[in-house]
Scaffold this motif. Structure first.
Motif, PDB file in Angstrom:
ATOM      1  N   SER A   5       0.921  -0.897  -0.094  1.00 41.12           N
ATOM      2  CA  SER A   5      -0.011  -0.133   0.024  1.00 41.12           C
ATOM      3  C   SER A   5       0.933   1.099  -0.045  1.00 41.12           C
ATOM      4  CB  SER A   5      -0.738  -0.039   1.096  1.00 41.12           C
ATOM      5  OG  SER A   5      -0.733   0.834   2.085  1.00 41.12           O
ATOM      6  N   ASP A   6       2.163   1.249   0.719  1.00 41.40           N
ATOM      7  CA  ASP A   6       2.865   2.307   0.643  1.00 41.40           C
ATOM      8  C   ASP A   6       3.267   2.601  -0.712  1.00 41.40           C
ATOM      9  OD1 ASP A   6       2.517   2.975   3.436  1.00 41.40           O
ATOM     10  OD2 ASP A   6       4.450   2.088   3.883  1.00 41.40           O
ATOM     11  N   GLU A   7       3.705   1.468  -1.247  1.00 39.70           N
ATOM     12  CA  GLU A   7       4.265   1.577  -2.730  1.00 39.70           C
ATOM     13  C   GLU A   7       3.305   2.156  -3.690  1.00 39.70           C
ATOM     14  OE1 GLU A   7       7.357   1.189  -4.569  1.00 39.70           O
ATOM     15  OE2 GLU A   7       8.057   1.420  -2.610  1.00 39.70           O
ATOM     16  N   GLU A   8       2.092   1.613  -3.384  1.00 40.86           N
ATOM     17  CA  GLU A   8       0.916   2.273  -4.400  1.00 40.86           C
ATOM     18  C   GLU A   8       0.827   3.262  -4.318  1.00 40.86           C
ATOM     19  OE1 GLU A   8      -2.482  -0.194  -3.397  1.00 40.86           O
ATOM     20  OE2 GLU A   8      -1.563  -1.983  -4.327  1.00 40.86           O
ATOM     21  N   ILE A   9       0.676   4.140  -2.998  1.00 41.13           N
ATOM     22  CA  ILE A   9       0.657   5.366  -2.766  1.00 41.13           C
ATOM     23  C   ILE A   9       1.690   6.232  -3.214  1.00 41.13           C
ATOM     24  CG2 ILE A   9       0.720   7.282  -0.814  1.00 41.13           C
ATOM     25  CD1 ILE A   9      -0.955   5.024   1.068  1.00 41.13           C
ATOM     26  N   LYS A  10       2.921   5.725  -3.146  1.00 38.76           N
ATOM     27  CA  LYS A  10       3.918   6.511  -3.727  1.00 38.76           C
ATOM     28  C   LYS A  10       4.004   6.775  -5.217  1.00 38.76           C
ATOM     29  CE  LYS A  10       9.158   6.108  -3.954  1.00 38.76           C
ATOM     30  NZ  LYS A  10      10.433   5.318  -3.531  1.00 38.76           N
ATOM     31  N   GLU A  11       3.717   5.657  -5.811  1.00 37.08           N
ATOM     32  CA  GLU A  11       3.405   5.395  -7.312  1.00 37.08           C
ATOM     33  C   GLU A  11       2.294   6.413  -7.726  1.00 37.08           C
ATOM     34  OE1 GLU A  11       5.349   4.445  -9.729  1.00 37.08           O
ATOM     35  OE2 GLU A  11       6.708   3.804  -7.907  1.00 37.08           O
ATOM     36  N   ARG A  12       0.947   6.591  -6.990  1.00 38.88           N
ATOM     37  CA  ARG A  12       0.034   7.769  -7.370  1.00 38.88           C
ATOM     38  C   ARG A  12       0.523   8.770  -7.307  1.00 38.88           C
ATOM     39  NH1 ARG A  12      -5.466   6.106  -4.766  1.00 38.88           N
ATOM     40  NH2 ARG A  12      -6.191   7.574  -6.231  1.00 38.88           N
ATOM     41  N   LEU A  13       1.381   9.132  -6.258  1.00 36.52           N
ATOM     42  CA  LEU A  13       1.791  10.488  -5.834  1.00 36.52           C
ATOM     43  C   LEU A  13       2.925  10.955  -6.905  1.00 36.52           C
ATOM     44  CD1 LEU A  13       2.515  10.194  -1.963  1.00 36.52           C
ATOM     45  CD2 LEU A  13       0.876  11.984  -3.369  1.00 36.52           C
ATOM     46  N   LYS A  14       3.520   9.901  -7.531  1.00 41.00           N
ATOM     47  CA  LYS A  14       4.594  10.248  -8.610  1.00 41.00           C
ATOM     48  C   LYS A  14       3.862  10.661  -9.720  1.00 41.00           C
ATOM     49  CE  LYS A  14       8.772   8.518  -8.538  1.00 41.00           C
ATOM     50  NZ  LYS A  14      10.088   7.745  -8.540  1.00 41.00           N
ATOM     51  N   SER A  15       2.770   9.702 -10.127  1.00 44.12           N
ATOM     52  CA  SER A  15       1.823  10.144 -11.272  1.00 44.12           C
ATOM     53  C   SER A  15       1.234  11.258 -11.154  1.00 44.12           C
ATOM     54  CB  SER A  15       0.741   8.754 -11.285  1.00 44.12           C
ATOM     55  OG  SER A  15       1.366   7.692 -11.375  1.00 44.12           O
ATOM     56  N   ALA A  16       0.774  11.816  -9.778  1.00 41.95           N
ATOM     57  CA  ALA A  16      -0.054  13.241  -9.824  1.00 41.95           C
ATOM     58  C   ALA A  16       1.096  14.150 -10.018  1.00 41.95           C
ATOM     59  CB  ALA A  16      -0.713  13.184  -8.639  1.00 41.95           C
ATOM     60  N   LEU A  17       2.179  13.976  -9.628  1.00 42.07           N
ATOM     61  CA  LEU A  17       3.516  14.725  -9.993  1.00 42.07           C
ATOM     62  C   LEU A  17       3.760  14.927 -11.336  1.00 42.07           C
ATOM     63  CD1 LEU A  17       5.473  16.748  -8.552  1.00 42.07           C
ATOM     64  CD2 LEU A  17       7.045  15.005  -8.329  1.00 42.07           C
ATOM     65  N   TRP A  18       3.781  13.850 -11.879  1.00 42.36           N
ATOM     66  CA  TRP A  18       4.145  13.988 -13.521  1.00 42.36           C
ATOM     67  C   TRP A  18       3.099  14.673 -13.965  1.00 42.36           C
ATOM     68  CZ3 TRP A  18       7.852  10.820 -16.249  1.00 42.36           C
ATOM     69  CH2 TRP A  18       7.713  10.958 -17.789  1.00 42.36           C
ATOM     70  N   PHE A  19       1.867  14.413 -13.741  1.00 47.37           N
ATOM     71  CA  PHE A  19       0.905  15.166 -14.675  1.00 47.37           C
ATOM     72  C   PHE A  19       0.957  16.507 -14.385  1.00 47.37           C
ATOM     73  CE2 PHE A  19      -3.754  16.989 -14.554  1.00 47.37           C
ATOM     74  CZ  PHE A  19      -4.043  16.646 -15.752  1.00 47.37           C
ATOM     75  N   ALA A  20       1.042  17.066 -13.072  1.00 48.99           N
ATOM     76  CA  ALA A  20       1.068  18.404 -12.741  1.00 48.99           C
ATOM     77  C   ALA A  20       2.282  18.998 -13.275  1.00 48.99           C
ATOM     78  CB  ALA A  20       1.277  18.684 -11.204  1.00 48.99           C
ATOM     79  N   ILE A  21       3.441  18.602 -13.335  1.00 45.46           N
ATOM     80  CA  ILE A  21       4.580  18.905 -13.968  1.00 45.46           C
ATOM     81  C   ILE A  21       4.446  18.952 -15.528  1.00 45.46           C
ATOM     82  CG2 ILE A  21       6.963  18.568 -14.690  1.00 45.46           C
ATOM     83  CD1 ILE A  21       7.465  17.632 -11.744  1.00 45.46           C
ATOM     84  N   GLY A  22       3.775  17.853 -16.033  1.00 47.38           N
ATOM     85  CA  GLY A  22       3.548  18.045 -17.385  1.00 47.38           C
ATOM     86  C   GLY A  22       2.724  18.972 -18.086  1.00 47.38           C
ATOM     87  N   LYS A  23       1.634  19.438 -17.168  1.00 49.04           N
ATOM     88  CA  LYS A  23       0.716  20.513 -17.516  1.00 49.04           C
ATOM     89  C   LYS A  23       1.201  21.869 -17.260  1.00 49.04           C
ATOM     90  CE  LYS A  23      -3.960  22.197 -16.407  1.00 49.04           C
ATOM     91  NZ  LYS A  23      -3.838  22.779 -17.727  1.00 49.04           N
ATOM     92  N   MET A  24       2.217  22.116 -16.357  1.00 46.85           N
ATOM     93  CA  MET A  24       3.072  23.296 -16.399  1.00 46.85           C
ATOM     94  C   MET A  24       3.883  23.395 -17.403  1.00 46.85           C
ATOM     95  SD  MET A  24       3.948  23.860 -12.256  1.00 46.85           S
ATOM     96  CE  MET A  24       3.821  22.122 -11.586  1.00 46.85           C
ATOM     97  N   VAL A  25       4.695  22.238 -17.832  1.00 48.89           N
ATOM     98  CA  VAL A  25       5.544  22.279 -19.130  1.00 48.89           C
ATOM     99  C   VAL A  25       4.729  22.704 -20.412  1.00 48.89           C
ATOM    100  CG1 VAL A  25       7.212  21.042 -20.358  1.00 48.89           C
ATOM    101  CG2 VAL A  25       7.356  21.004 -17.911  1.00 48.89           C
ATOM    102  N   ASP A  26       3.714  21.957 -20.273  1.00 51.84           N
ATOM    103  CA  ASP A  26       2.892  22.162 -21.717  1.00 51.84           C
ATOM    104  C   ASP A  26       2.501  23.556 -21.802  1.00 51.84           C
ATOM    105  OD1 ASP A  26       3.112  19.454 -22.564  1.00 51.84           O
ATOM    106  OD2 ASP A  26       1.429  18.855 -21.837  1.00 51.84           O
ATOM    107  N   ASP A  27       1.811  24.137 -20.701  1.00 47.46           N
ATOM    108  CA  ASP A  27       1.311  25.530 -20.721  1.00 47.46           C
ATOM    109  C   ASP A  27       2.433  26.495 -21.086  1.00 47.46           C
ATOM    110  OD1 ASP A  27      -0.959  24.549 -19.914  1.00 47.46           O
ATOM    111  OD2 ASP A  27      -0.917  25.189 -17.916  1.00 47.46           O
TER     112      ASP A  27
END
Length: 113
Positions: A5-27
Motif C-alpha cells: 500500500s505504501d508503494e501504491e501510494i508512492k506511485e500514485r503521488l509520482k503519477s500526480a506529480l508527473w501530471f502536474a509538471i507535464g501540465k505546467m511544462v505544456d502551458d
C-alpha cells in the motif's frame, strides 16, 4: 501488506506529480511556442521528486530533534533559513496566520460575555 500500500501510494503521488509538471511544462511551452520532450518532463519529475523526498526527510529530522512527532512551521522556517527570500515569504505567511488566529481568539472571547 503495508509495504504494498505504501508503494501504491508512492506511485500514485509520482503519477500526480508527473501530471502536474507535464501540465505546467505544456502551458509554458505553448506560451513560448516551444516544445518539451517526454524525456525532459520525466527528468524534471525525478528531480522534483528527489527534492520533495529530501525536504520531507529534513523536516522529520528537525521535528524529531525537537522531541516532537509533528512537523511545525518552526521546522519549515528552519529548512528555509539559507534562502532568505523564501524564508521571508514563509515567515510573513506564518505571522499573518498567527495574527489571524489571535484576532479570532480575542473576538471569540468578547462574544462569550
Amino acid at each position: 501488506m503495508a509495504d504494498k500500500s505504501d508503494e501504491e501510494i508512492k506511485e500514485r503521488l509520482k503519477s500526480a506529480l508527473w501530471f502536474a509538471i507535464g501540465k505546467m511544462v505544456d502551458d509554458e511551452s505553448l506560451r513560448r511556442n516551444r516544445n518539451a520532450t517526454p524525456q525532459f518532463i520525466g527528468a524534471l519529475n525525478e528531480l522534483v521528486w528527489t527534492q520533495i523526498e529530501n525536504v520531507a526527510i529534513d523536516l522529520e529530522s528537525f521535528s524529531r530533534h525537537a522531541g516532537r512527532t509533528t512537523v511545525t512551521t518552526d521546522d519549515v522556517l528552519l529548512l528555509a533559513r539559507r534562502n532568505q527570500d523564501l524564508y521571508n515569504i514563509i515567515k510573513d505567511v506564518v505571522d499573518k496566520e498567527k495574527a489571524a488566529k489571535a484576532s479570532k481568539a480575542v473576538k471569540g472571547k468578547g462574544k462569550a460575555r
